[in-house]
Design a protein around this motif. Structure first.
Motif, short mmCIF file in Angstrom:
data_model
loop_
_atom_site.label_atom_id
_atom_site.label_comp_id
_atom_site.label_asym_id
_atom_site.label_seq_id
_atom_site.Cartn_x
_atom_site.Cartn_y
_atom_site.Cartn_z
N THR A 1 0.83 -1.21 0.00
CA THR A 1 0.00 0.00 0.00
C THR A 1 0.86 1.25 0.00
OG1 THR A 1 -1.68 -1.21 1.25
CG2 THR A 1 -1.86 1.19 1.18
N LEU A 2 1.91 1.26 0.80
CA LEU A 2 2.82 2.40 0.83
C LEU A 2 3.51 2.58 -0.52
CD1 LEU A 2 4.23 4.63 2.42
CD2 LEU A 2 5.95 2.95 3.12
N LYS A 3 3.88 1.48 -1.15
CA LYS A 3 4.49 1.56 -2.47
C LYS A 3 3.53 2.18 -3.48
CE LYS A 3 6.24 -1.36 -6.19
NZ LYS A 3 6.51 -2.75 -6.64
N THR A 4 2.25 1.79 -3.43
CA THR A 4 1.26 2.36 -4.35
C THR A 4 1.09 3.85 -4.13
OG1 THR A 4 0.08 0.24 -4.39
CG2 THR A 4 -1.13 2.19 -5.12
N ILE A 5 1.06 4.27 -2.87
CA ILE A 5 0.88 5.70 -2.57
C ILE A 5 2.08 6.51 -3.06
CG2 ILE A 5 0.60 7.37 -0.72
CD1 ILE A 5 -0.85 5.20 0.87
N LEU A 6 3.29 6.01 -2.79
CA LEU A 6 4.49 6.72 -3.22
C LEU A 6 4.57 6.81 -4.74
CD1 LEU A 6 7.13 5.24 -0.75
CD2 LEU A 6 6.34 7.61 -0.85
N GLU A 7 4.26 5.72 -5.42
CA GLU A 7 4.30 5.74 -6.89
C GLU A 7 3.23 6.65 -7.46
OE1 GLU A 7 3.99 1.70 -8.03
OE2 GLU A 7 6.10 1.23 -7.62
N CYS A 8 2.07 6.70 -6.82
CA CYS A 8 1.01 7.61 -7.28
C CYS A 8 1.46 9.07 -7.13
CB CYS A 8 -0.26 7.35 -6.49
SG CYS A 8 -1.65 8.39 -6.98
N GLN A 9 2.07 9.39 -6.00
CA GLN A 9 2.54 10.76 -5.80
C GLN A 9 3.64 11.11 -6.81
OE1 GLN A 9 4.58 11.45 -2.12
NE2 GLN A 9 4.23 13.68 -2.17
N ALA A 10 4.56 10.19 -7.04
CA ALA A 10 5.65 10.45 -7.99
C ALA A 10 5.16 10.55 -9.42
CB ALA A 10 6.71 9.35 -7.88
N ALA A 11 4.14 9.77 -9.78
CA ALA A 11 3.66 9.75 -11.16
C ALA A 11 2.84 10.98 -11.50
CB ALA A 11 2.84 8.49 -11.41
N HIS A 12 2.17 11.59 -10.52
CA HIS A 12 1.24 12.68 -10.82
C HIS A 12 1.68 14.03 -10.27
CE1 HIS A 12 -1.27 8.98 -11.01
NE2 HIS A 12 -1.77 9.58 -12.07
N THR A 13 2.84 14.11 -9.66
CA THR A 13 3.30 15.41 -9.16
C THR A 13 3.70 16.32 -10.32
OG1 THR A 13 4.88 16.51 -7.72
CG2 THR A 13 5.65 14.56 -8.90
N ASP A 14 3.46 17.61 -10.15
CA ASP A 14 3.86 18.57 -11.18
C ASP A 14 5.22 19.19 -10.90
OD1 ASP A 14 3.02 19.85 -8.94
OD2 ASP A 14 1.90 21.43 -9.96
N LYS A 15 5.86 18.81 -9.79
CA LYS A 15 7.19 19.30 -9.43
C LYS A 15 8.05 18.10 -9.01
CE LYS A 15 5.47 23.80 -7.88
NZ LYS A 15 5.36 24.74 -6.72
N PRO A 16 8.43 17.26 -9.96
CA PRO A 16 9.16 16.03 -9.60
C PRO A 16 10.52 16.29 -8.98
CG PRO A 16 9.12 16.33 -11.98
CD PRO A 16 8.21 17.36 -11.41
N ARG A 17 11.25 17.27 -9.48
CA ARG A 17 12.60 17.50 -8.96
C ARG A 17 12.56 18.08 -7.55
NH1 ARG A 17 15.98 19.60 -14.32
NH2 ARG A 17 15.25 17.92 -15.70
N GLU A 18 11.59 18.92 -7.31
CA GLU A 18 11.44 19.43 -5.95
C GLU A 18 11.08 18.31 -4.98
OE1 GLU A 18 8.68 22.70 -3.55
OE2 GLU A 18 8.82 22.75 -5.75
N LEU A 19 10.26 17.36 -5.43
CA LEU A 19 9.90 16.22 -4.58
C LEU A 19 11.13 15.37 -4.28
CD1 LEU A 19 7.80 14.44 -3.19
CD2 LEU A 19 7.36 13.35 -5.41
#
Length: 537
Positions: A241-259
């Motif tokens: 579940t944590l993996k899914t949440i992290l991948e969802c945040q990484a896939a849909h963020t509009d500021k990937p480098r800042e993340l």
């Protein structure tokens, strides 16, 4: 000659009429003047003589005129006409012969081109027929295209309606999410919303709502991970579940480098090297057990940024269609900084799972750097000397730390890390050699040296280049035959303190260090060199 006779026959009446019109009037006038003079002379003759001789003289004059003057005039006229006719005929023949000489080649050429013209005419007819057939086909295709456009418009309208329905469903779950306090339930809602956004993207691309919903997906994932209110305290998430949440945040963020930067410099670096320590307040689900998943997700996001710089092609970076060479250099510098932050985020942590992720993902990034970035650096080295030296010096501390990590995992008997460590060492050696080739190609060979450094672990302690397998006691099992126990113990005693060379081929290369002299002191000067300081050519 064939043309002269018809022409002469057609011109003869006109020429005779012209001669008569021009010659007869003067002769008639001369005759009349002569008759008038004779009349005057006759008037001066006495009347008796005139009466007697007048009729005879008149008759004699008429006879002389008819017998002498008219035949002479006719002969002269006929002779003149014949001369004119001969001159005209000869001139006509000369003109005709000249025209025939000029017209004959043209006639021959016309006769020769008659057959090709007929063939061209036939081809033109065929082409006309083909054009007409193509026009009819185009008309049919146009009709089919109009029908397809109408069908597409209807499908688009239907797709937009379905997309709007999906947007409504997403908004419903978004409203529902506001009142949920359990992290696991929020994760399930996030899965449903992600499926809705995926379906919405497949239905149509014309609706502007998918981008907004994707941004909300990243916000929802961040809400779960950051735990902004106290209602989520004490919640736990399973690893998938944590993996899914992290991948969802990484896939849909509009500021990937800042993340990536935030995760490496704030979240992971604040994690204590103690399994019993409390997680950071800003990341309640981050621990030594979940840190590998955070690292793996952020490294995956970094790979996506590298692929975006490649533009989806294998073309050299210097031929980038959208960025200039200076812009590509700035992008490479930022990517190297992000890589360094991630690789050194868990520095000094002796957790095998974290070291495996760090070693494996670092090898992947360095492979990309060696194959894509170094050729660009070599091509732009002369024009951007200072920037390229800065870029190479920026990656040196990280490569030195990774080299020490490879030595450390070997000394600590972390056998699961040996394979990624070997791969990483190959990439580090490739980096050193390619930098050497690049500098030599650009005439800067004297700014490069390679020295054999001492083997030190991540704590700076000098260790051996070989792995020692320690004997472990207390492995006896109940119910084991005595004979087997003795054999086992003897085997353990024989193996005690016996050195096992795990990576003998890399023994001499484990400590290679690279330095590039950019006009100042190299970062590698801080390392302890061998006493001989021999140079590896």
């Amino acid at each position: 000659a064939a043309l002269s006779s018809p022409v002469a026959d057609s011109l003869a009446p006109a020429l005779e009429a012209s001669l008569r019109a021009s010659l007869l009037p003067p002769m008639e006038q001369a005759t009349e003047r002569g008759l008038a003079r004779l009349s005057e002379e006759a008037a001066s003759v006495p009347a008796a003589v005139a009466a007697r001789l007048g009729a005879e003289a008149e008759e004699a004059l008429h006879a002389a005129f008819a017998g002498t003057l008219l035949p002479g005039y006719q002969r002269a006229s006929t002779q003149m006409f014949e001369q004119l006719h001969a001159a005209f005929t000869s001139g006509t023949e000369r003109v005709t012969s000249a025209l025939s000489a000029e017209v004959s080649p043209v006639a021959t050429q016309l006769a020769a081109t008659a057959e090709p013209l007929a063939s061209i005419e036939a081809r033109l007819g065929q082409l006309l027929a083909d054009v007409q057939a193509a026009a009819s086909s185009a008309a049919a295709a146009s009709t089919a295209a109009e029908e397809a456009a109408q069908s597409a418009a209807a499908a688009a309208a239907s797709g937009r309606a379905k997309a709007e329905t999906c947007a409504g469903a997403f908004d419903f779950f978004e409203t529902l999410r506001q009142g949920v306090g359990s992290a696991s339930l929020l994760a399930e809602i996030l899965d449903v919303q992600a499926a809705i956004v995926k379906l919405q993207g497949r239905l149509t691309k014309a609706v502007p709502t998918p981008a907004q919903r994707q941004a909300k997906l990243a916000e929802c994932a961040e809400h779960i991970l950051l735990r902004p209110d106290g209602r989520l305290k004490g919640d736990k998430l399973l690893a998938p579940t944590l993996k899914t949440i992290l991948e969802c945040q990484a896939a849909h963020t509009d500021k990937p480098r800042e993340l990536i930067r935030t995760c490496a410099e704030e979240w992971l670096s604040s994690l204590e090297d103690d399994p019993k320590a409390d997680p950071p307040e800003e990341q309640p689900f981050l621990s030594l057990k979940t840190a590998p998943q955070y690292l793996r997700t952020m490294f995956g996001l970094l790979r996506r940024e590298c692929a975006a710089l490649d533009g989806g092609t294998k073309a050299p970076l210097e031929d980038h269609a959208d960025l200039s060479a200076a812009a590509v250099t700035a992008e490479l510098k930022e990517l190297v900084e992000l890589f360094s932050s991630l690789a050194q985020a868990m520095r000094g942590t002796h957790i095998s799972s974290i070291n495996i992720v760090t070693l494996r993902e670092s090898a992947v990034f360095l492979a990309w750097f060696n194959s894509r970035a170094l050729p660009f650096i070599s091509s732009q080295f002369i024009g951007q000397h200072g920037e390229m030296i800065t870029l190479l010096k920026a990656i040196q501390p990280t490569t030195r730390m990774l080299q020490a990590l490879c030595v450390d995992v070997k000394a600590r008997l972390e056998t699961g890390c040996l394979t990624p460590a070997s791969t990483l060492k190959r990439e580090l050696e490739s980096l050193v050699l390619q930098v050497k080739v690049m500098l030599q190609k650009n005439g800067c060979r004297e700014a490069f040296w390679v020295g054999n450094l001492k083997h030190k672990n991540s704590s700076g302690v000098e260790v051996s280049s070989q792995m020692y397998v320690e004997a472990k006691k207390g492995l006896k099992k109940a119910g084991t035959p005595k004979k087997k126990k003795k054999v086992k113990k003897k085997k353990a005693d024989d193996d005690e303190d016996e050195p096992v060379d795990v990576d003998a081929d890399d023994e001499e290369e484990d400590g290679d260090a690279m330095a590039v002299d950019g006009g100042g002191t190299s970062d590698a000067d801080e390392e302890d060199e061998d006493e001989e300081g021999e140079e590896d050519e």
